[in-house]
Design a protein around this motif. Sequence first.
Motif, PDB file in Angstrom:
ATOM      1  N   TYR A  39       0.800  -1.226   0.000  1.00  0.00           N
ATOM      2  CA  TYR A  39       0.000   0.000   0.000  1.00  0.00           C
ATOM      3  C   TYR A  39       0.835   1.279   0.000  1.00  0.00           C
ATOM      4  O   TYR A  39       0.431   2.274  -0.608  1.00  0.00           O
ATOM      5  N   GLY A  40       1.974   1.312   0.678  1.00  0.00           N
ATOM      6  CA  GLY A  40       2.755   2.534   0.795  1.00  0.00           C
ATOM      7  C   GLY A  40       3.881   2.598  -0.205  1.00  0.00           C
ATOM      8  O   GLY A  40       4.342   1.578  -0.720  1.00  0.00           O
ATOM      9  N   THR A  41       4.341   3.823  -0.478  1.00  0.00           N
ATOM     10  CA  THR A  41       5.443   4.011  -1.425  1.00  0.00           C
ATOM     11  C   THR A  41       6.683   4.606  -0.778  1.00  0.00           C
ATOM     12  O   THR A  41       7.779   4.461  -1.299  1.00  0.00           O
ATOM     13  N   PHE A  42       6.527   5.321   0.355  1.00  0.00           N
ATOM     14  CA  PHE A  42       7.729   5.765   1.059  1.00  0.00           C
ATOM     15  C   PHE A  42       7.476   5.812   2.554  1.00  0.00           C
ATOM     16  O   PHE A  42       6.348   5.927   3.016  1.00  0.00           O
ATOM     17  N   LEU A  43       8.585   5.675   3.283  1.00  0.00           N
ATOM     18  CA  LEU A  43       8.544   5.508   4.726  1.00  0.00           C
ATOM     19  C   LEU A  43       9.397   6.598   5.353  1.00  0.00           C
ATOM     20  O   LEU A  43      10.560   6.763   5.001  1.00  0.00           O
ATOM     21  N   ARG A  44       8.800   7.334   6.300  1.00  0.00           N
ATOM     22  CA  ARG A  44       9.535   8.405   6.973  1.00  0.00           C
ATOM     23  C   ARG A  44      10.010   7.948   8.349  1.00  0.00           C
ATOM     24  O   ARG A  44       9.285   7.272   9.078  1.00  0.00           O
ATOM     25  N   ALA A  45      11.221   8.369   8.717  1.00  0.00           N
ATOM     26  CA  ALA A  45      11.734   8.086  10.046  1.00  0.00           C
ATOM     27  C   ALA A  45      10.808   8.680  11.099  1.00  0.00           C
ATOM     28  O   ALA A  45      10.214   9.744  10.901  1.00  0.00           O
ATOM     29  N   GLY A  46      10.705   8.007  12.236  1.00  0.00           N
ATOM     30  CA  GLY A  46       9.861   8.487  13.316  1.00  0.00           C
ATOM     31  C   GLY A  46      10.322   9.831  13.850  1.00  0.00           C
ATOM     32  O   GLY A  46      11.486  10.227  13.720  1.00  0.00           O
ATOM     33  N   ASP A  47       9.401  10.556  14.486  1.00  0.00           N
ATOM     34  CA  ASP A  47       9.653  11.912  14.949  1.00  0.00           C
ATOM     35  C   ASP A  47      10.886  11.979  15.853  1.00  0.00           C
ATOM     36  O   ASP A  47      11.000  11.237  16.824  1.00  0.00           O
ATOM     37  N   CYS A  48      11.798  12.891  15.542  1.00  0.00           N
ATOM     38  CA  CYS A  48      13.004  13.101  16.363  1.00  0.00           C
ATOM     39  C   CYS A  48      13.532  14.513  16.109  1.00  0.00           C
ATOM     40  O   CYS A  48      14.660  14.692  15.671  1.00  0.00           O
ATOM     41  N   ALA A  49      12.716  15.499  16.392  1.00  0.00           N
ATOM     42  CA  ALA A  49      13.023  16.887  16.055  1.00  0.00           C
ATOM     43  C   ALA A  49      14.390  17.317  16.573  1.00  0.00           C
ATOM     44  O   ALA A  49      14.704  17.134  17.754  1.00  0.00           O
ATOM     45  N   LEU A  50      15.202  17.859  15.688  1.00  0.00           N
ATOM     46  CA  LEU A  50      16.500  18.455  15.972  1.00  0.00           C
ATOM     47  C   LEU A  50      17.562  17.433  16.375  1.00  0.00           C
ATOM     48  O   LEU A  50      18.688  17.791  16.689  1.00  0.00           O
ATOM     49  N   ASP A  51      17.248  16.153  16.361  1.00  0.00           N
ATOM     50  CA  ASP A  51      18.157  15.108  16.828  1.00  0.00           C
ATOM     51  C   ASP A  51      18.809  14.423  15.626  1.00  0.00           C
ATOM     52  O   ASP A  51      18.284  13.451  15.080  1.00  0.00           O
ATOM     53  N   ALA A  52      19.962  14.930  15.219  1.00  0.00           N
ATOM     54  CA  ALA A  52      20.630  14.398  14.022  1.00  0.00           C
ATOM     55  C   ALA A  52      21.078  12.956  14.223  1.00  0.00           C
ATOM     56  O   ALA A  52      21.072  12.159  13.280  1.00  0.00           O
ATOM     57  N   VAL A  53      21.468  12.608  15.435  1.00  0.00           N
ATOM     58  CA  VAL A  53      21.929  11.239  15.695  1.00  0.00           C
ATOM     59  C   VAL A  53      20.756  10.266  15.583  1.00  0.00           C
ATOM     60  O   VAL A  53      20.848   9.220  14.923  1.00  0.00           O
ATOM     61  N   GLU A  54      19.645  10.594  16.226  1.00  0.00           N
ATOM     62  CA  GLU A  54      18.499   9.700  16.168  1.00  0.00           C
ATOM     63  C   GLU A  54      17.940   9.616  14.750  1.00  0.00           C
ATOM     64  O   GLU A  54      17.505   8.550  14.304  1.00  0.00           O
ATOM     65  N   ASN A  55      17.973  10.714  14.002  1.00  0.00           N
ATOM     66  CA  ASN A  55      17.540  10.678  12.607  1.00  0.00           C
ATOM     67  C   ASN A  55      18.424   9.744  11.795  1.00  0.00           C
ATOM     68  O   ASN A  55      17.955   9.016  10.914  1.00  0.00           O
ATOM     69  N   ARG A  56      19.722   9.757  12.080  1.00  0.00           N
ATOM     70  CA  ARG A  56      20.642   8.815  11.424  1.00  0.00           C
ATOM     71  C   ARG A  56      20.253   7.372  11.747  1.00  0.00           C
ATOM     72  O   ARG A  56      20.138   6.531  10.849  1.00  0.00           O
ATOM     73  N   VAL A  57      20.040   7.094  13.023  1.00  0.00           N
ATOM     74  CA  VAL A  57      19.713   5.737  13.441  1.00  0.00           C
ATOM     75  C   VAL A  57      18.408   5.288  12.799  1.00  0.00           C
ATOM     76  O   VAL A  57      18.310   4.167  12.269  1.00  0.00           O
ATOM     77  N   ARG A  58      17.417   6.134  12.816  1.00  0.00           N
ATOM     78  CA  ARG A  58      16.103   5.730  12.324  1.00  0.00           C
ATOM     79  C   ARG A  58      16.070   5.575  10.806  1.00  0.00           C
ATOM     80  O   ARG A  58      15.416   4.665  10.298  1.00  0.00           O
ATOM     81  N   THR A  59      16.768   6.446  10.086  1.00  0.00           N
ATOM     82  CA  THR A  59      16.776   6.288   8.628  1.00  0.00           C
ATOM     83  C   THR A  59      17.535   5.036   8.213  1.00  0.00           C
ATOM     84  O   THR A  59      17.114   4.317   7.304  1.00  0.00           O
ATOM     85  N   VAL A  60      18.654   4.755   8.887  1.00  0.00           N
ATOM     86  CA  VAL A  60      19.401   3.545   8.548  1.00  0.00           C
ATOM     87  C   VAL A  60      18.590   2.305   8.913  1.00  0.00           C
ATOM     88  O   VAL A  60      18.504   1.347   8.134  1.00  0.00           O
ATOM     89  N   ASP A  61      17.998   2.293  10.107  1.00  0.00           N
ATOM     90  CA  ASP A  61      17.138   1.166  10.483  1.00  0.00           C
ATOM     91  C   ASP A  61      16.059   0.940   9.426  1.00  0.00           C
ATOM     92  O   ASP A  61      15.784  -0.202   9.031  1.00  0.00           O
ATOM     93  N   ALA A  62      15.424   2.021   8.996  1.00  0.00           N
ATOM     94  CA  ALA A  62      14.345   1.896   8.011  1.00  0.00           C
ATOM     95  C   ALA A  62      14.865   1.363   6.685  1.00  0.00           C
ATOM     96  O   ALA A  62      14.235   0.493   6.066  1.00  0.00           O
ATOM     97  N   ARG A  63      16.025   1.853   6.242  1.00  0.00           N
ATOM     98  CA  ARG A  63      16.604   1.365   4.992  1.00  0.00           C
ATOM     99  C   ARG A  63      16.863  -0.134   5.040  1.00  0.00           C
ATOM    100  O   ARG A  63      16.644  -0.854   4.045  1.00  0.00           O
TER     101      ARG A  63
END
Length: 556
Positions: free
Chosen positions: A358-382
């Motif tokens: 059903y979906g075409t793209f997946l966004r990392a979970g909310d982590c405002a201003l947290d570059a480290v957590e954004n890194r972790v979540r995007t890599v996990d998602a990939r």
Amino acid sequence: MAGVQLVEIVAADLRVEPVRIRWTWPVEGAATLWQATQGSHRNLPTDWGSQRDVRSVRSAPVAALVRTDDVSPLVVSLSSSVRGCDFAVGVNEETAEHLVELVVDDVELVDGQHRFTLRIDLRALHFAAGLRGVTDAWTAELGERIAPVPEIARTAMYSTWYSDHQHVSEESVERHASTGAQYGCSAVIVDDGWQTDNTQRGYAYCGDWEPTSSSFPDMAEHVRRVHALGVDYVLWIAPPLMGRHSKAWDRFSDRALGFLDEEQTTVALDPRYPEVREHLVECCVRPVRDWGVDGLKIDFIDSWAWKNPPPAPEGDCATVDEGVELFFAAVRDELQRLRPDLLIEFRQDYVNPRLWQYGTFLRAGDCALDAVENRVRTVDARLLAGDRAVHSDMLMWHPESSPEAVAEQFVGVLFSSAQVSVELGSLPEAHDRVVRYWLDFLRDHAATLLRGELVPVRPDARYTQVAAISAEETIVAVYSNPVVRLSAPADVLIVVNGGNEPIVLLDGAGDGPVEVVVSDCSGIEVRRSSQTPPDGLWAIDVPVCGVARIERIAVT
């Protein structure tokens, strides 16, 4: 396949008795348990604390034990036919072994049978390769049922959430679309607020999914104006949510799974009712059919991962997960008829392979201003997305941040498509240079960053390095580990310094001459030289959040 054990299981009536699978495994040297949804908890859980309720709208049935050398001696997964299970892998204190306990309670019915596969991978591969084996298996199982991913889903987009929150309007959306287009953002994602005049961040007014007349008096004309800017339009909607102040409340308040808040203002609608699904399908189709939007950001669907739901109503499905999928299938079929290249965004933790339909793209979970957590979540998602496009959580920063702090937000999400959520039209000059440089970098190297072989390092330490390897180039982002060890020299090596010291160290760069070009965090060249790498570690001065491009010189 050598080293991979497949156990085929056919279940009887799972509503009467779920399938229980349990064994212990003597895995030595594991430092972390990689799970589909774990955030920054990178420990080895105990067996009594490892239960994880997996539903088709939350998490995924997979786990991998990983050593400090990134090798995974054990990857356990269930096939994509599983809609619901408890998935636990944890340390057994009595035996010093890992206990695997799987309780499967909902499986797709195919040809009158509840059939699924337990997959045990003992090949001791790099954990990313082990997880690719899982996603390859899911891909083969789902086949043509997987929704196609439009190429625009792999590009940078603008989101209104952090810049506007619920104070969004026609004027603000059109302003963001216009300025975003100047930075290369292909779409504007209009988040929560378009459907309500209430800006208290609650959901008591959700359920009708009609634009508020004060901020969006003519939605169709507004969307046309955004399209005239050359920008696609994606609209936020949260189908499970219905609030007391909606017109739909009187119709459906008795067809809900239960309240979602202590104040009892918002419920999760029960998708097992056909009339609920019919209402929600219309709410999702209307924006595309009547207003011309190009996609939907479908949110809060994990509200349907309901523990101990009320007894199933008489109808056409027995479980909540089955009702959810009937809803999504109806939305997909109708919207693909209207627009085959439709965009559908899901958010972590909606990572189950069943949602690939059903979906075409997946966004990392909310982590405002947290570059480290954004890194972790995007890599996990990939690592678990298959061919789904993966986006960062929206990037934001303080207006008085240093250029390096702005660049840090982009460096953290290099291996995903960026979503930006700041007032681009009022950026100071120094920020403007940084934003343009990194959005250009993401676009120019997308073939490697998004489609190359992803090789993350040390998941137990929240990814100290991440590499992407393609035939054209190798790109390595160093974070908390500045030593890049190359298994083979690369003709073009790009090293991004995501650490806090202005130096990177290369090991295995080769013995031939290379050209080295070093740039700062805004892309300004600071040094260029031709040299031959020394034996052993090669130290290169690279500014924080800067880039070193090392290209081999052909010797004639």
